[in-house]
Design a protein around this motif. Structure first.
Motif, PDB file in Angstrom:
ATOM      1  N   SER A   1       0.698  -1.127  -0.041  1.00 24.61           N
ATOM      2  CA  SER A   1      -0.043   0.019   0.159  1.00 24.61           C
ATOM      3  C   SER A   1       0.849   1.237  -0.065  1.00 24.61           C
ATOM      4  O   SER A   1       0.524   2.327  -0.706  1.00 24.61           O
ATOM      5  CB  SER A   1      -1.032  -0.003   1.224  1.00 24.61           C
TER       6      SER A   1
ATOM      7  N   ARG B   1      -7.935  -5.797   5.778  1.00 24.62           N
ATOM      8  CA  ARG B   1      -8.436  -4.332   6.421  1.00 24.62           C
ATOM      9  C   ARG B   1      -7.339  -3.538   6.457  1.00 24.62           C
ATOM     10  O   ARG B   1      -7.541  -2.406   6.419  1.00 24.62           O
ATOM     11  CB  ARG B   1      -8.904  -4.695   7.976  1.00 24.62           C
ATOM     12  N   GLU B   2      -5.956  -3.884   6.460  1.00 25.53           N
ATOM     13  CA  GLU B   2      -4.931  -2.957   6.338  1.00 25.53           C
ATOM     14  C   GLU B   2      -4.843  -2.387   5.043  1.00 25.53           C
ATOM     15  O   GLU B   2      -4.613  -1.229   5.048  1.00 25.53           O
ATOM     16  CB  GLU B   2      -3.531  -3.565   6.545  1.00 25.53           C
TER      17      GLU B   2
ATOM     18  N   ALA C   1     -14.421  -7.579   4.459  1.00 24.91           N
ATOM     19  CA  ALA C   1     -13.802  -6.175   4.806  1.00 24.91           C
ATOM     20  C   ALA C   1     -14.614  -5.302   3.536  1.00 24.91           C
ATOM     21  O   ALA C   1     -14.614  -4.170   4.080  1.00 24.91           O
ATOM     22  CB  ALA C   1     -12.407  -6.339   4.522  1.00 24.91           C
TER      23      ALA C   1
ATOM     24  N   ASP D   1      -7.775   0.067   4.861  1.00 23.87           N
ATOM     25  CA  ASP D   1      -7.577   1.136   5.701  1.00 23.87           C
ATOM     26  C   ASP D   1      -6.747   2.209   5.017  1.00 23.87           C
ATOM     27  O   ASP D   1      -6.799   3.300   5.125  1.00 23.87           O
ATOM     28  CB  ASP D   1      -7.025   0.862   7.011  1.00 23.87           C
ATOM     29  N   ALA D   2      -5.591   1.660   4.296  1.00 18.50           N
ATOM     30  CA  ALA D   2      -4.664   2.428   3.622  1.00 18.50           C
ATOM     31  C   ALA D   2      -5.275   3.229   2.273  1.00 18.50           C
ATOM     32  O   ALA D   2      -5.044   4.217   2.004  1.00 18.50           O
ATOM     33  CB  ALA D   2      -3.371   1.818   3.242  1.00 18.50           C
TER      34      ALA D   2
ATOM     35  N   ARG E   1     -16.994  -2.000   4.179  1.00 18.33           N
ATOM     36  CA  ARG E   1     -16.498  -0.743   3.816  1.00 18.33           C
ATOM     37  C   ARG E   1     -17.709   0.019   3.092  1.00 18.33           C
ATOM     38  O   ARG E   1     -17.771   0.952   2.518  1.00 18.33           O
ATOM     39  CB  ARG E   1     -15.227  -0.718   3.226  1.00 18.33           C
TER      40      ARG E   1
ATOM     41  N   GLY F   1      -8.527   2.368   0.682  1.00 23.85           N
ATOM     42  CA  GLY F   1      -9.998   2.093   0.421  1.00 23.85           C
ATOM     43  C   GLY F   1     -10.502   3.193  -0.177  1.00 23.85           C
ATOM     44  O   GLY F   1     -11.568   2.981  -1.172  1.00 23.85           O
ATOM     45  N   ASP F   2     -10.238   4.553  -0.121  1.00 23.74           N
ATOM     46  CA  ASP F   2     -10.938   5.710  -0.745  1.00 23.74           C
ATOM     47  C   ASP F   2     -10.633   5.620  -2.462  1.00 23.74           C
ATOM     48  O   ASP F   2     -11.169   6.237  -3.356  1.00 23.74           O
ATOM     49  CB  ASP F   2     -10.629   6.945  -0.238  1.00 23.74           C
TER      50      ASP F   2
ATOM     51  N   GLU G   1       0.009  -8.180   3.854  1.00 23.86           N
ATOM     52  CA  GLU G   1      -0.982  -7.204   4.593  1.00 23.86           C
ATOM     53  C   GLU G   1      -2.327  -7.831   4.624  1.00 23.86           C
ATOM     54  O   GLU G   1      -2.635  -8.548   3.961  1.00 23.86           O
ATOM     55  CB  GLU G   1      -1.290  -5.860   3.448  1.00 23.86           C
TER      56      GLU G   1
END
Length: 274
Positions: free
Chosen positions: A151, A184-185, A234, A188-189, A238, A191-192, A181
């Motif tokens: 990521s 979820r890691e 996950a 979190d890094a 999200r 996802g957007d 990874e």
């Protein structure tokens, strides 16, 4: 989520078989990464001279093209002209089939040049691609692959790419196996920015003659070692509602399960993830 099959999983099938199995198994779309002997679909008559026929057959099967998966590597400047030319062909094919997304790679060797230099070169290539008439109408999705799997590394390249036109293709098997990874890691890094997802299963068998460089052999979904269910959970947490692509790499690893088995198995496995 919408499900798509990658044609990497059925390299010997003709269009009729791809569409009939995809329809009957319950897929929503097809990710075209090659067709039979041609890895670049923009050079095949089914997507150029016979595009109207192909589009009609897709519509009759109730399937759409989820993405066109290119061989473009943004950071390899020696081949930039060829990559831009491929992008120009992809824009033409994408327009014909109402495709929203085109996959690209980062590429480049961090041992030859620094990641910062590679990332800047990737940004230059992407801006040249986006200067092609119509290219701005697509989302170009950067696969988490090769030098840009982790990521943090992927983010370094993303920082050089136009955010309005470039998203992330999360290949979960790569980030789990090669970047260590958790799902979820990664979310979190990045996802957007994640707009497209590849999923596959694998078992660790380093002595197998068809193992990947890190010792894995691709498996029928649910029969391998990878936490595929955690990826789906996950994504749902999200609120991801985009494409989930089963990328069964039969083209590169011919000894793995035949598509008649693996492609329907993925849909059945996914339906159990409730």
């Amino acid at each position: 989520m919408q499900l798509a099959l990658s044609t990497l999983g059925c390299p010997d099938w003709d269009l009729e078989r791809i569409l009939s199995v995809g329809r009957d198994a319950g897929y929503d779309g097809v990710d075209f990464r090659g067709y039979r002997d041609e890895i670049d679909v923009t050079r095949h008559p089914l997507f150029t001279d016979r595009a109207d026929e192909t589009r009609s057959r897709l519509e009759s099967a109730g399937l759409s093209i989820s993405a066109l998966s290119s061989s473009i590597t943004l950071c390899e400047t020696d081949d930039r002209a060829a990559h831009v030319a491929e992008a120009r062909r992809l824009v033409e094919v994408g327009d014909t089939f109402d495709v929203d997304r085109i996959r690209v790679f980062g590429g480049g060797d961090p041992e030859d040049r620094s990641r910062a230099e590679l990332a800047r070169a990737g940004g230059e290539t992407m801006r040249e691609i986006l200067s092609i008439d119509g290219a701005e109408n697509f989302q170009w999705v950067l696969e988490m692959h090769d030098a840009w799997t982790a990521s943090d590394d992927c983010q370094q390249l993303l920082d050089e790419l136009p955010a309005d036109n470039v998203g992330v293709l999360w290949d979960a098997a790569h980030t789990i196996r090669l970047a260590d990874e958790t799902p979820r890691e990664t979310l979190d890094a990045l996802g957007d920015r994640i707009e497209y997802v590849h999923l596959k299963d694998a078992v660790y068998e380093p002595d197998h003659n068809d193992a990947t460089d890190d010792g894995y052999v691709y498996a029928v979904p649910g029969e391998g070692d990878l936490p595929m269910a955690d990826v789906v959970a996950a994504l749902r947490e999200r609120g991801y509602d985009g494409w989930l692509v089963f990328e069964h790499e039969k083209r590169w690893h011919p000894s793995i399960a035949d598509p008649d088995v693996a492609l329907p198995a993925f849909v059945e496995w996914f339906r159990d993830q409730r």
